[in-house]
Enzyme design. Structure first.
Site, PDB file in Angstrom:
ATOM      1  N   ALA A   1       0.853  -1.181   0.000  1.00 47.80           N
ATOM      2  CA  ALA A   1       0.000   0.000   0.000  1.00 47.80           C
ATOM      3  C   ALA A   1       0.896   1.241   0.000  1.00 47.80           C
ATOM      4  O   ALA A   1       2.094   1.163   0.235  1.00 47.80           O
ATOM      5  CB  ALA A   1      -0.906   0.002   1.221  1.00 47.80           C
ATOM      6  N   GLY A   2       0.287   2.386  -0.267  1.00 47.91           N
ATOM      7  CA  GLY A   2       1.049   3.625  -0.294  1.00 47.91           C
ATOM      8  C   GLY A   2       1.348   4.128  -1.685  1.00 47.91           C
ATOM      9  O   GLY A   2       1.938   5.199  -1.850  1.00 47.91           O
TER      10      GLY A   2
ATOM     11  N   HIS B   1       9.795   3.860  -2.304  1.00 47.27           N
ATOM     12  CA  HIS B   1       9.707   3.432  -0.905  1.00 47.27           C
ATOM     13  C   HIS B   1      10.675   4.229  -0.039  1.00 47.27           C
ATOM     14  O   HIS B   1      11.104   3.762   1.008  1.00 47.27           O
ATOM     15  CB  HIS B   1      10.035   1.947  -0.761  1.00 47.27           C
ATOM     16  CG  HIS B   1       9.214   1.058  -1.614  1.00 47.27           C
ATOM     17  ND1 HIS B   1       9.647   0.599  -2.848  1.00 47.27           N
ATOM     18  CD2 HIS B   1       7.976   0.541  -1.442  1.00 47.27           C
ATOM     19  CE1 HIS B   1       8.716  -0.170  -3.381  1.00 47.27           C
ATOM     20  NE2 HIS B   1       7.690  -0.215  -2.549  1.00 47.27           N
TER      21      HIS B   1
ATOM     22  N   CYS C   1      11.994  -3.974   8.785  1.00 44.20           N
ATOM     23  CA  CYS C   1      12.472  -5.330   9.073  1.00 44.20           C
ATOM     24  C   CYS C   1      12.238  -5.704  10.535  1.00 44.20           C
ATOM     25  O   CYS C   1      11.746  -6.795  10.846  1.00 44.20           O
ATOM     26  CB  CYS C   1      13.953  -5.450   8.722  1.00 44.20           C
ATOM     27  SG  CYS C   1      14.629  -7.120   8.954  1.00 44.20           S
TER      28      CYS C   1
END
Length: 590
Positions: A57-58, A227, A422
């Protein structure tokens, strides 16, 4: 960088956004549990190739906003900037019309390729007669050939044009082979590059790390990833103004003498241009940029732009930037030209305004439809392997607790050399496994491994989630097979099982020791356990492997794109390898 948000819970944010799609376009179907949007069946009842895509998403309207007639049959959403799990994707594959074949299209990011690949392989195994293919798109030229190495080009906004071309192929009745071939042709003739004034902030995440990487007040970042990955350089002053930055971007896209970035087979006289808003540019400013790009293409490259698309197609949340994509107009080898395929109608909201409003169904407020789910695997098999349940339980709990405790450190490392998720991904998986064990204590080795595998698939997304899912599914498969010949789950049993799981994992990732990935911890652990049978020695080997990653230049993973290695080389270990080594450290502590 905007750090204030109206919705600060990222899980609620994604789910609420998905529900909104069905509110504004009621003929769509939402599976909220698997965060998947489905297109309605064709009104004429004719079957066609189904096309599935998705990603983190985004990036809205990509990908869920492209579900509709003439585009995607289904789109699967992950968490913000993290790929969906293989379980989500498998649900989508098994709920579209597969009678004419299924095309799975993903952008080239490791987590997406792995998770969608696992789902594709599972679908093939469950239904050998299914025709299903994968198309991976990488169009970003910002990362050079020498820099990208084994990873290859990232997929960015140009992927939308591939979706449109293949979606129109499917709607026109072409078969899977032709649809894949023309899609590959479009991807091969496609280049993109982006630029941003600033980084973006993911709701729910700390802001400190993003602020540390924020460009100076006069700087812009060329080639920045969607990202938050660092770009290929920063510019300021007049070099950061539209005429200069557009000139440099077009050079990266079209300079045939730049052998490290010249990805086009050739530059055709006619091209398709897509100027994409990364989320936060005003319509006014985007319009000025579109004009600058079009004029420079005609003046400096003698390119005739036969189709120009300008708007918001693939965002980086509220990224204050834009990207330029160019597609060669080439022969398709079928009765439809590339331009005819792009011109074909679609009612997907992300592509254009709706020309006809879909007929409302009885569903209200985007509530979920009935969706078939894959059966749980392996839970009915007799589980008679002898094992020390108390010892396994205490070791597993210690390992999972060590992962949870290491989250702040792993997150700090990943903020520097990755995209910062992470640590939280590992913690989320570890907490979920502990909760499931407490809720439903397993009664045997197979039941325990089944519980762990399904929990990881449900709770861990992104690249690490895909790798763990592949490894654990293979481990579970081997344990089930070996259980028929073995009477106890002893060290010898686990040595063989680990070797089989590593072999399966190697089919989906080329990563080896030295590539600066989680494999730098996993492989030494498995090999040492296999040769010595000593869990503590294997754990020490994993810790040593993770420590060595501090001095490694990345060959795979998102760190490849980030650059600025001199700032962290020798200081920061690979976050995935470090987090896994902490699990092994806890595992061997009791």
């Amino acid at each position: 960088m905007q750090t204030k948000h109206f919705v600060t819970d990222p899980k609620h944010l994604v789910e609420a956004s998905l529900k909104s799609l069905c509110l504004v376009q009621p003929d769509l179907t939402l599976d909220i549990e698997n965060k998947t949007i489905y297109s309605p069946k064709r009104k004429d009842g004719v079957s066609q190739v189904s096309i599935i895509s998705g990603g983190g998403a985004g990036h809205e309207p990509s990908f869920t906003g492209f579900v509709g007639d003439g585009l995607l049959s289904a789109a699967v959403s992950g968490s913000v900037f993290a790929s969906p799990s293989s379980r989500q994707v498998l649900n989508a594959i098994e709920n579209v019309d597969a009678s004419k074949g299924v095309l799975v299209t993903v952008m080239r990011y490791t987590g997406d390729v792995l998770n969608f690949g696992v789902a594709l392989e599972k679908a093939r195994a469950r239904n050998p007669d299914m025709k299903i293919e994968m198309l991976v798109v990488g169009d970003d030229v910002a990362v050079t050939r020498s820099r990208a190495g084994k990873v290859g080009r990232r997929g960015i906004a140009g992927t939308v044009l591939v979706h449109k071309v293949t979606g129109a192929m499917a709607a026109a009745g072409f078969g899977l082979d032709d649809t894949v071939r023309v899609g590959q042709l479009a991807a091969k003739n496609l280049v993109s590059v982006g630029v941003s004034l600033n980084r973006v902030h993911v709701p729910g995440r700390p802001v400190e790390s993003d602020i540390e990487k924020t460009p100076g007040s006069d700087d812009i970042e060329l080639g920045m990833g969607i990202h938050n990955e660092t770009g290929c350089g920063r510019r300021n002053g007049t070099d950061a103004e539209a005429p200069s930055i557009v000139k440099e971007m077009l050079q990266q896209l079209l300079d045939s003498n730049d052998h490290d970035r010249n990805y086009l087979p050739q530059k055709t006289p006619e091209m398709v241009l897509l100027v994409n808003n990364l989320g936060a540019l005003s319509v006014l400013e985007l319009g000025a940029i579109v004009t600058e790009v079009a004029e420079q293409l005609q003046r400096d490259y003698k390119v005739k732009v036969v189709r120009l698309y300008a708007g918001t197609f693939m965002t980086s949340l509220d990224g204050p930037g834009f990207s330029i994509s160019l597609l060669n107009v080439v022969e398709t080898g079928v009765s439809k030209s590339l331009i005819e395929l792009l011109d074909a109608p679609s009612n997907a909201r992300g592509w254009s305004s709706l020309t006809t409003q879909g007929e409302s169904t009885k569903r209200q407020n985007g509530t979920s439809a009935q969706i078939t789910k894959p059966d749980n695997e392996g839970e009915t098999q007799a589980d008679q392997l002898a094992y020390d349940a108390d010892l396994v339980d205490s070791r597993l709990r210690a390992g999972l607790k060590a992962v949870i405790d290491s989250e702040p450190e792993v997150t700090k490392y990943d903020d520097i050399v990755g995209d910062g998720d992470c640590g939280t991904t590992l913690k989320r998986g570890a907490e979920a496994i502990l909760n499931q064990i407490a809720k439903t204590p397993p009664t045997g080795v197979i039941a325990l491994l089944s519980l762990i595998t399904s929990t990881v698939e449900d709770t861990m997304d992104g690249t690490s989630g895909a790798l763990y899912s592949i490894f654990l599914n293979s481990l579970l498969h081997h344990v089930k097979l070996a259980a028929n010949q073995a009477s106890a789950a002893d060290t010898t049993f686990w040595k063989k099982a680990l070797s089989a799981a590593l072999s399966a994992l190697s089919k989906y990732t080329p990563a080896q020791v030295g590539d600066r990935t989680m494999m730098d911890a996993l492989i030494p652990f498995a090999e040492t356990l296999r040769s010595t049978g000593d869990l503590r020695a294997a754990s020490s080997a994993a810790q040593e492997g993770a420590t060595k990653t501090k001095d490694m230049r990345p060959a795979l993973g998102r760190t490849v794109y980030i650059g600025d290695e001199d700032a962290w080389l020798g200081k920061i270990p690979d976050p995935g390898a470090y987090g896994l080594s902490k699990f092994f450290e806890g595992l061997s502590s009791t």
